[in-house]
Motif scaffolding. Structure first.
Motif, PDB file in Angstrom:
ATOM      1  N   THR A  29       0.827  -1.198   0.000  1.00 21.76           N
ATOM      2  CA  THR A  29       0.000   0.000   0.000  1.00 21.76           C
ATOM      3  C   THR A  29       0.867   1.255   0.000  1.00 21.76           C
ATOM      4  OG1 THR A  29      -1.680  -1.171   1.312  1.00 21.76           O
ATOM      5  CG2 THR A  29      -1.867   1.222   1.197  1.00 21.76           C
ATOM      6  N   LYS A 121     -15.533   1.666  -7.125  1.00 20.39           N
ATOM      7  CA  LYS A 121     -14.217   1.945  -7.686  1.00 20.39           C
ATOM      8  C   LYS A 121     -13.527   0.616  -7.994  1.00 20.39           C
ATOM      9  CE  LYS A 121     -11.649   5.191  -5.783  1.00 20.39           C
ATOM     10  NZ  LYS A 121     -11.347   6.186  -6.861  1.00 20.39           N
ATOM     11  N   VAL A 123     -10.017  -1.232  -8.361  1.00 18.63           N
ATOM     12  CA  VAL A 123      -8.592  -1.115  -8.022  1.00 18.63           C
ATOM     13  C   VAL A 123      -7.927  -2.456  -8.319  1.00 18.63           C
ATOM     14  CG1 VAL A 123      -6.903  -0.608  -6.213  1.00 18.63           C
ATOM     15  CG2 VAL A 123      -9.126   0.547  -6.187  1.00 18.63           C
ATOM     16  N   HIS A 172      -8.546   1.272  -1.393  1.00 14.07           N
ATOM     17  CA  HIS A 172      -8.326   2.722  -1.541  1.00 14.07           C
ATOM     18  C   HIS A 172      -8.997   3.431  -0.373  1.00 14.07           C
ATOM     19  CE1 HIS A 172      -8.480   6.852  -3.037  1.00 14.07           C
ATOM     20  NE2 HIS A 172      -7.544   6.515  -3.908  1.00 14.07           N
ATOM     21  N   THR A 174      -9.306   7.440   1.613  1.00 16.75           N
ATOM     22  CA  THR A 174      -8.985   8.856   1.815  1.00 16.75           C
ATOM     23  C   THR A 174      -9.420   9.226   3.230  1.00 16.75           C
ATOM     24  OG1 THR A 174      -9.317   9.381  -0.524  1.00 16.75           O
ATOM     25  CG2 THR A 174      -9.345  11.219   1.026  1.00 16.75           C
ATOM     26  N   ILE A 187      -4.028   9.757   1.929  1.00 23.18           N
ATOM     27  CA  ILE A 187      -4.563   8.890   0.874  1.00 23.18           C
ATOM     28  C   ILE A 187      -3.735   7.608   0.811  1.00 23.18           C
ATOM     29  CG2 ILE A 187      -5.021   8.634  -1.601  1.00 23.18           C
ATOM     30  CD1 ILE A 187      -5.430  11.658  -1.728  1.00 23.18           C
ATOM     31  N   SER A 188      -4.405   6.474   0.940  1.00 18.26           N
ATOM     32  CA  SER A 188      -3.746   5.168   0.861  1.00 18.26           C
ATOM     33  C   SER A 188      -4.357   4.363  -0.277  1.00 18.26           C
ATOM     34  CB  SER A 188      -3.903   4.392   2.180  1.00 18.26           C
ATOM     35  OG  SER A 188      -3.269   5.091   3.242  1.00 18.26           O
ATOM     36  N   GLU A 189      -3.510   3.784  -1.111  1.00 14.95           N
ATOM     37  CA  GLU A 189      -3.997   2.974  -2.229  1.00 14.95           C
ATOM     38  C   GLU A 189      -3.133   1.740  -2.384  1.00 14.95           C
ATOM     39  OE1 GLU A 189      -5.381   3.386  -6.881  1.00 14.95           O
ATOM     40  OE2 GLU A 189      -4.187   4.996  -5.981  1.00 14.95           O
ATOM     41  N   THR A 191      -1.205  -0.929  -4.258  1.00 14.47           N
ATOM     42  CA  THR A 191      -0.558  -0.929  -5.574  1.00 14.47           C
ATOM     43  C   THR A 191      -0.206  -2.332  -6.067  1.00 14.47           C
ATOM     44  OG1 THR A 191       1.626  -0.638  -4.547  1.00 14.47           O
ATOM     45  CG2 THR A 191       0.421   1.365  -5.170  1.00 14.47           C
TER      46      THR A 191
END
Length: 217
Positions: A29, A121, A123, A172, A174, A187-189, A191
């Motif tokens: 992340t 969303k 991802v 994801h 926010t 903000i964490s996403e 990857t």
């Protein structure tokens, strides 16, 4: 304050047919922080992006983060023991730990408002459902907008205390925080998701030598 720490600590770790459940592996992340406060933003710029590695197996997870701001942070969520252990090795604070009974944490989260949103969303090929989490305590307001997938049936560090209010692992997130008049956005996403075998030893709830209990816990 305990709830704020519980939610913030962790804040610091395919195709559309890939909706089959993934019960074991590693999640990477990326987290970035920003603020309209110049002083705070200058600190965030020095830190840059932070990467968290999360190991998971069944409903157990272990997040590992290393950054100049937080130092080394390990968060172990052992679902079978209903325990969450946070180990912090910070240059300023030294070595501290926080051990939480997640059953108690769910009680603390009773006044946390979780609303299922309408947005969807995608991802890494996973379709994610929107949840909005709001709480306020000791002068700090926190709002989190999460997009979670039920294809990974494990609680993250941010969701382990929310019980049945939220389903799935957030890919994801926010987070908006107002603390002492300063607005911050985190903000964490996710990857990368790796399907790998993970040792049970990763999820042992054991406090290493040299760690002191965090004050106020």
């Amino acid at each position: 304050m305990k709830k704020i720490v519980f939610l913030l600590v962790a804040a610091f770790s395919l195709s559309m047919v890939a909706q089959d459940q993934v019960t074991e592996g590693i999640i990477i992340t990326k987290t970035t922080m920003s603020s309209d406060n110049e002083q705070a933003q200058a600190q965030f710029d020095m830190v840059g992006e932070m990467l968290t590695t999360t190991y998971f197996k069944d409903k157990n997870s272990r997040g590992e983060l290393n950054s100049p701001m937080s130092g080394n942070v390990i968060t172990i969520n052992n679902d079978s023991e209903s325990k969450m252990l946070v180990l912090m090795d910070n240059p300023m604070m030294g070595k501290k730990y926080m051990l939480t009974d997640t059953t108690e944490a769910k009680e603390l989260a009773k006044d946390v408002v979780v609303t299922e949103g309408e947005e969807v969303k995608t991802v890494l090929g996973y379709e994610c459902k929107q949840y909005i989490v709001k709480m306020s305590q000791n002068g700090s307001d926190v709002e989190m907008v999460m997009f979670t997938t039920e294809a990974i049936p494990v609680a993250s560090q941010q969701t382990s205390g929310l019980g049945d209010k939220l389903k799935g692992f957030p890919l994801h997130m926010t987070m908006k925080v107002n603390q002492m008049g300063t607005d911050m956005v985190i903000i964490s996403e996710v990857t990368e998701i790796k399907k790998e075998t993970v040792s049970e030893d990763k999820f042992k709830v054991v406090v290493p030598e040299g760690y002191e209990k965090m004050e106020g816990q």
